[in-house]
Design a protein around this motif. Structure first.
Motif, PDB file in Angstrom:
ATOM      1  N   THR A 274     -91.359  39.499  68.586  1.00  0.00           N
ATOM      2  CA  THR A 274     -90.917  38.963  67.307  1.00  0.00           C
ATOM      3  C   THR A 274     -89.543  39.468  66.888  1.00  0.00           C
ATOM      4  O   THR A 274     -88.829  38.786  66.165  1.00  0.00           O
ATOM      5  N   LYS A 275     -89.172  40.661  67.300  1.00  0.00           N
ATOM      6  CA  LYS A 275     -87.886  41.284  66.956  1.00  0.00           C
ATOM      7  C   LYS A 275     -87.695  41.438  65.448  1.00  0.00           C
ATOM      8  O   LYS A 275     -86.574  41.474  64.959  1.00  0.00           O
ATOM      9  N   THR A 276     -88.786  41.522  64.711  1.00  0.00           N
ATOM     10  CA  THR A 276     -88.678  41.834  63.287  1.00  0.00           C
ATOM     11  C   THR A 276     -88.576  43.349  63.150  1.00  0.00           C
ATOM     12  O   THR A 276     -88.809  44.083  64.094  1.00  0.00           O
ATOM     13  N   GLY A 277     -88.279  43.813  61.993  1.00  0.00           N
ATOM     14  CA  GLY A 277     -88.236  45.255  61.781  1.00  0.00           C
ATOM     15  C   GLY A 277     -86.921  45.862  62.212  1.00  0.00           C
ATOM     16  O   GLY A 277     -85.893  45.193  62.327  1.00  0.00           O
ATOM     17  N   ASN A 278     -86.966  47.136  62.487  1.00  0.00           N
ATOM     18  CA  ASN A 278     -85.772  47.909  62.724  1.00  0.00           C
ATOM     19  C   ASN A 278     -85.319  47.792  64.176  1.00  0.00           C
ATOM     20  O   ASN A 278     -85.996  48.264  65.089  1.00  0.00           O
ATOM     21  N   SER A 279     -84.164  47.205  64.394  1.00  0.00           N
ATOM     22  CA  SER A 279     -83.676  46.993  65.755  1.00  0.00           C
ATOM     23  C   SER A 279     -83.238  48.305  66.413  1.00  0.00           C
ATOM     24  O   SER A 279     -83.353  48.458  67.632  1.00  0.00           O
ATOM     25  N   HIS A 280     -82.758  49.259  65.631  1.00  0.00           N
ATOM     26  CA  HIS A 280     -82.318  50.537  66.198  1.00  0.00           C
ATOM     27  C   HIS A 280     -83.502  51.303  66.762  1.00  0.00           C
ATOM     28  O   HIS A 280     -83.453  51.812  67.896  1.00  0.00           O
ATOM     29  N   ALA A 281     -84.580  51.397  66.008  1.00  0.00           N
ATOM     30  CA  ALA A 281     -85.779  52.094  66.485  1.00  0.00           C
ATOM     31  C   ALA A 281     -86.373  51.369  67.692  1.00  0.00           C
ATOM     32  O   ALA A 281     -86.826  52.007  68.644  1.00  0.00           O
ATOM     33  N   ARG A 282     -86.356  50.042  67.668  1.00  0.00           N
ATOM     34  CA  ARG A 282     -86.870  49.264  68.792  1.00  0.00           C
ATOM     35  C   ARG A 282     -86.052  49.555  70.050  1.00  0.00           C
ATOM     36  O   ARG A 282     -86.593  49.763  71.127  1.00  0.00           O
ATOM     37  N   ARG A 283     -84.743  49.596  69.917  1.00  0.00           N
ATOM     38  CA  ARG A 283     -83.874  49.885  71.063  1.00  0.00           C
ATOM     39  C   ARG A 283     -84.130  51.284  71.608  1.00  0.00           C
ATOM     40  O   ARG A 283     -84.185  51.495  72.825  1.00  0.00           O
ATOM     41  N   LEU A 284     -84.295  52.267  70.721  1.00  0.00           N
ATOM     42  CA  LEU A 284     -84.577  53.634  71.162  1.00  0.00           C
ATOM     43  C   LEU A 284     -85.862  53.696  71.979  1.00  0.00           C
ATOM     44  O   LEU A 284     -85.935  54.374  73.008  1.00  0.00           O
ATOM     45  N   LEU A 285     -86.889  52.981  71.530  1.00  0.00           N
ATOM     46  CA  LEU A 285     -88.173  53.011  72.233  1.00  0.00           C
ATOM     47  C   LEU A 285     -88.105  52.276  73.572  1.00  0.00           C
ATOM     48  O   LEU A 285     -88.688  52.741  74.557  1.00  0.00           O
ATOM     49  N   VAL A 286     -87.403  51.166  73.623  1.00  0.00           N
ATOM     50  CA  VAL A 286     -87.296  50.427  74.886  1.00  0.00           C
ATOM     51  C   VAL A 286     -86.508  51.247  75.905  1.00  0.00           C
ATOM     52  O   VAL A 286     -86.887  51.333  77.081  1.00  0.00           O
ATOM     53  N   GLU A 287     -85.447  51.888  75.473  1.00  0.00           N
ATOM     54  CA  GLU A 287     -84.688  52.744  76.391  1.00  0.00           C
ATOM     55  C   GLU A 287     -85.525  53.924  76.855  1.00  0.00           C
ATOM     56  O   GLU A 287     -85.466  54.318  78.020  1.00  0.00           O
ATOM     57  N   ALA A 288     -86.322  54.501  75.953  1.00  0.00           N
ATOM     58  CA  ALA A 288     -87.175  55.636  76.324  1.00  0.00           C
ATOM     59  C   ALA A 288     -88.280  55.208  77.280  1.00  0.00           C
ATOM     60  O   ALA A 288     -88.716  55.997  78.123  1.00  0.00           O
ATOM     61  N   SER A 289     -88.725  53.969  77.172  1.00  0.00           N
ATOM     62  CA  SER A 289     -89.822  53.519  78.036  1.00  0.00           C
ATOM     63  C   SER A 289     -89.411  53.497  79.510  1.00  0.00           C
ATOM     64  O   SER A 289     -90.261  53.655  80.390  1.00  0.00           O
ATOM     65  N   TRP A 290     -88.129  53.326  79.781  1.00  0.00           N
ATOM     66  CA  TRP A 290     -87.674  53.316  81.174  1.00  0.00           C
ATOM     67  C   TRP A 290     -87.853  54.678  81.837  1.00  0.00           C
ATOM     68  O   TRP A 290     -87.942  54.763  83.061  1.00  0.00           O
ATOM     69  N   GLN A 291     -87.911  55.740  81.074  1.00  0.00           N
ATOM     70  CA  GLN A 291     -88.114  57.069  81.654  1.00  0.00           C
ATOM     71  C   GLN A 291     -89.521  57.226  82.229  1.00  0.00           C
ATOM     72  O   GLN A 291     -89.756  58.089  83.066  1.00  0.00           O
ATOM     73  N   HIS A 292     -90.447  56.414  81.770  1.00  0.00           N
ATOM     74  CA  HIS A 292     -91.826  56.490  82.258  1.00  0.00           C
ATOM     75  C   HIS A 292     -92.019  55.689  83.534  1.00  0.00           C
ATOM     76  O   HIS A 292     -93.110  55.670  84.096  1.00  0.00           O
ATOM     77  N   TYR A 293     -90.981  55.031  84.000  1.00  0.00           N
ATOM     78  CA  TYR A 293     -91.013  54.278  85.250  1.00  0.00           C
ATOM     79  C   TYR A 293     -91.192  55.216  86.441  1.00  0.00           C
ATOM     80  O   TYR A 293     -91.925  54.927  87.372  1.00  0.00           O
ATOM     81  N   LYS A 294     -90.527  56.348  86.378  1.00  0.00           N
ATOM     82  CA  LYS A 294     -90.599  57.331  87.457  1.00  0.00           C
ATOM     83  C   LYS A 294     -91.950  58.047  87.414  1.00  0.00           C
ATOM     84  O   LYS A 294     -92.522  58.235  86.347  1.00  0.00           O
ATOM     85  N   PRO A 295     -92.469  58.486  88.563  1.00  0.00           N
ATOM     86  CA  PRO A 295     -93.754  59.199  88.566  1.00  0.00           C
ATOM     87  C   PRO A 295     -93.717  60.448  87.692  1.00  0.00           C
ATOM     88  O   PRO A 295     -92.691  61.120  87.584  1.00  0.00           O
ATOM     89  N   TYR A 296     -94.853  60.741  87.081  1.00  0.00           N
ATOM     90  CA  TYR A 296     -94.950  61.914  86.213  1.00  0.00           C
ATOM     91  C   TYR A 296     -95.755  62.973  86.939  1.00  0.00           C
ATOM     92  O   TYR A 296     -96.949  62.801  87.198  1.00  0.00           O
ATOM     93  N   ARG A 297     -95.114  64.055  87.283  1.00  0.00           N
ATOM     94  CA  ARG A 297     -95.765  65.156  87.997  1.00  0.00           C
ATOM     95  C   ARG A 297     -95.863  66.397  87.122  1.00  0.00           C
ATOM     96  O   ARG A 297     -95.925  67.503  87.613  1.00  0.00           O
ATOM     97  N   GLY A 298     -95.836  66.204  85.833  1.00  0.00           N
ATOM     98  CA  GLY A 298     -95.821  67.322  84.900  1.00  0.00           C
ATOM     99  C   GLY A 298     -94.441  67.448  84.293  1.00  0.00           C
ATOM    100  O   GLY A 298     -93.479  66.849  84.780  1.00  0.00           O
TER     101      GLY A 298
END
Length: 143
Positions: free
Chosen positions: A56-80
């Motif tokens: 929907t892209k409603t709401g705060n675009s800055h916070a949405r962008r921060l979360l989408v950019e942060a989500s890419w960090q979870h692409y890599k395997p998490y070993r702790g």
């Protein structure tokens, strides 16, 4: 901010941005924070037919962008937690660290499930960002 920084992809500056943009985390639930940030799919329904479109892209675009950019960090395997993340986690209490570790593992599993289903990586990043918003809410409202 210290609690949010326990999640991968969210450092001090991103945590500050999210805290400022969202404000009072208590007014949301884990399910409604994604809608507030515009990370839920739009829907067109008529009778038994249901069509989900882009977010929907409603709401705060800055916070949405921060979360989408942060989500890419979870692409890599998490070993702790690595050195930097461990340093940030040491500033939080033990229940927050355990919850954040659970969230980091879960978010990487979501990426793997999207990749296994051959989903578009941009669509997967937004879906992981929606769940990341829920984990941020969970950490922010913890006692």
């Amino acid at each position: 901010m210290r609690r949010l920084a326990c999640l991968r992809g969210i450092d001090t500056l991103s945590a500050l941005g999210l805290a400022v943009e969202v404000g009072d985390w208590q007014r949301f639930t884990g399910a409604t924070i994604g809608a507030y940030l515009g990370l839920v799919p739009s829907e067109h329904s008529s009778g038994p037919n249901r069509f989900q479109g882009p977010i929907t892209k409603t709401g705060n675009s800055h916070a949405r962008r921060l979360l989408v950019e942060a989500s890419w960090q979870h692409y890599k395997p998490y070993r702790g937690p690595g050195v930097t993340l461990r340093r940030r986690m040491e500033l939080a209490s033990l229940p927050v660290r355990q919850r954040a570790d659970l969230g980091n593992r879960r978010l990487h599993q979501r990426w793997e499930s999207f990749l296994a289903r051959k989903k578009n990586t941009n669509v997967a990043a937004v879906a992981v960002a929606r769940e990341l918003a829920g984990w941020c809410w969970s950490l922010a409202v913890m006692d």
